[in-house]
Design an enzyme around this catalytic site. Sequence first.
Site, mmCIF file in Angstrom:
data_model
loop_
_atom_site.group_PDB
_atom_site.id
_atom_site.type_symbol
_atom_site.label_atom_id
_atom_site.label_comp_id
_atom_site.label_asym_id
_atom_site.label_seq_id
_atom_site.Cartn_x
_atom_site.Cartn_y
_atom_site.Cartn_z
ATOM 1 N N LEU A 145 17.912 7.995 7.017
ATOM 2 C CA LEU A 145 17.411 6.955 6.125
ATOM 3 C C LEU A 145 17.418 7.531 4.715
ATOM 4 O O LEU A 145 17.233 8.740 4.529
ATOM 5 C CB LEU A 145 15.977 6.549 6.495
ATOM 6 C CG LEU A 145 15.757 5.797 7.817
ATOM 7 C CD1 LEU A 145 14.261 5.569 8.030
ATOM 8 C CD2 LEU A 145 16.500 4.468 7.836
ATOM 9 N N ASP A 146 17.627 6.677 3.711
ATOM 10 C CA ASP A 146 17.576 7.135 2.335
ATOM 11 C C ASP A 146 16.190 7.688 2.007
ATOM 12 O O ASP A 146 15.187 7.306 2.615
ATOM 13 C CB ASP A 146 17.882 5.983 1.369
ATOM 14 C CG ASP A 146 19.330 5.524 1.437
ATOM 15 O OD1 ASP A 146 20.168 6.280 1.952
ATOM 16 O OD2 ASP A 146 19.615 4.404 0.972
ATOM 17 N N LYS A 147 16.136 8.565 1.032
ATOM 18 C CA LYS A 147 14.882 9.212 0.631
ATOM 19 C C LYS A 147 13.775 8.201 0.358
ATOM 20 O O LYS A 147 12.621 8.391 0.781
ATOM 21 C CB LYS A 147 15.134 10.075 -0.607
ATOM 22 C CG LYS A 147 13.886 10.769 -1.143
ATOM 23 C CD LYS A 147 14.215 11.583 -2.387
ATOM 24 C CE LYS A 147 12.964 12.235 -2.959
ATOM 25 N NZ LYS A 147 13.265 13.008 -4.195
ATOM 26 N N ARG A 247 21.617 -1.852 0.342
ATOM 27 C CA ARG A 247 21.384 -1.826 -1.106
ATOM 28 C C ARG A 247 22.562 -2.419 -1.880
ATOM 29 O O ARG A 247 22.387 -3.229 -2.795
ATOM 30 C CB ARG A 247 21.106 -0.394 -1.550
ATOM 31 C CG ARG A 247 19.855 0.196 -0.908
ATOM 32 C CD ARG A 247 19.756 1.695 -1.081
ATOM 33 N NE ARG A 247 19.622 2.074 -2.484
ATOM 34 C CZ ARG A 247 19.529 3.337 -2.901
ATOM 35 N NH1 ARG A 247 19.588 4.334 -2.012
ATOM 36 N NH2 ARG A 247 19.394 3.609 -4.183
#
Length: 318
Positions: A145-147, A247
Amino acid sequence: MSIEENTLPHVVYVEITEDNCDQRLDNFLIARLKGVPKSRIYRIVRKGEVRVNKGRVDVKYRLAAGDIVRIPPIRVAERSEELYVPQGLQAALQEGILFEDDGFIVINKPAGFAVHGGTGVSSGIIEGLRLIRPEARFLELVHRLDKDTSGCLLIAKKRSALRKLQEFFRNSEVKKTYQALLSGQWGRKKLIVTAPLLKNVSKGGERIVVISPSGKSAETLFTRLKTFRHATLVEASPKTGRTHQIRVHAASLGHPIVGDDRYGVDEVNKTFKNKGYKRMFLHAETLKFPHPVTGISMSISAPLPAHLANLLQHEEQV
């Protein structure tokens, strides 16, 4: 944090167990020889200094239980200090277990932490979990998962579980749903976005993902949940798992995710930040997948972080 170099004084022979079987030789060596550059590891394999069952093999060779790996003397960089994992992250991991059995863990990943350490990041989720579980013989990320994304994250406790769960991801047997707050009022009820994505395009020195005919296929289903005066809450269901997929697809609709500093609009983000939105509003809400051993259908959900839920309570609905 300083780094010292030590030399393994002699040849080491390692017998492969169930925990490492079916792992590629290069990945096994990278994990074991921490601090040794990949180029050096590939070179010692190519020169035959690393051997499996007394024979030469390629770096792509998949190890089998019972294999004997010969590792030559080699300089290994070692950190002179213990890895630092913030107390806040340790506490969040202790409290964030959504499901656990002998094969895997699902945690509610807190936003603001990378899933693993790397360039410019001393530690991440997996390092933190290994720190609070020193007795665990095997802990590996199944996906990423993205930060700045919170929510459901799968971590394997056995290599057999890791192989099976990653196979489920490759075969699209894992269903993921996210909650995202898009800027502006999105007028559609549902829409499938199929724009192909090309990653690692440089924009002012920053690596980004763009929509491009030469990119990889990507598909995201957006479903409107609530409409507010200045934003829209949606459920995003990615069929594929490309980098930054939700995104970029959200931005392509003209309604980027609130707080997305890479694909969003600065002025819009500033307005929402003044209202209390301090992070990107993207949350991995649910994971559905077959159990890697029993095959039973699993559905695990992570509640929306309290501060995001509270912010929504103050948004004006239309």
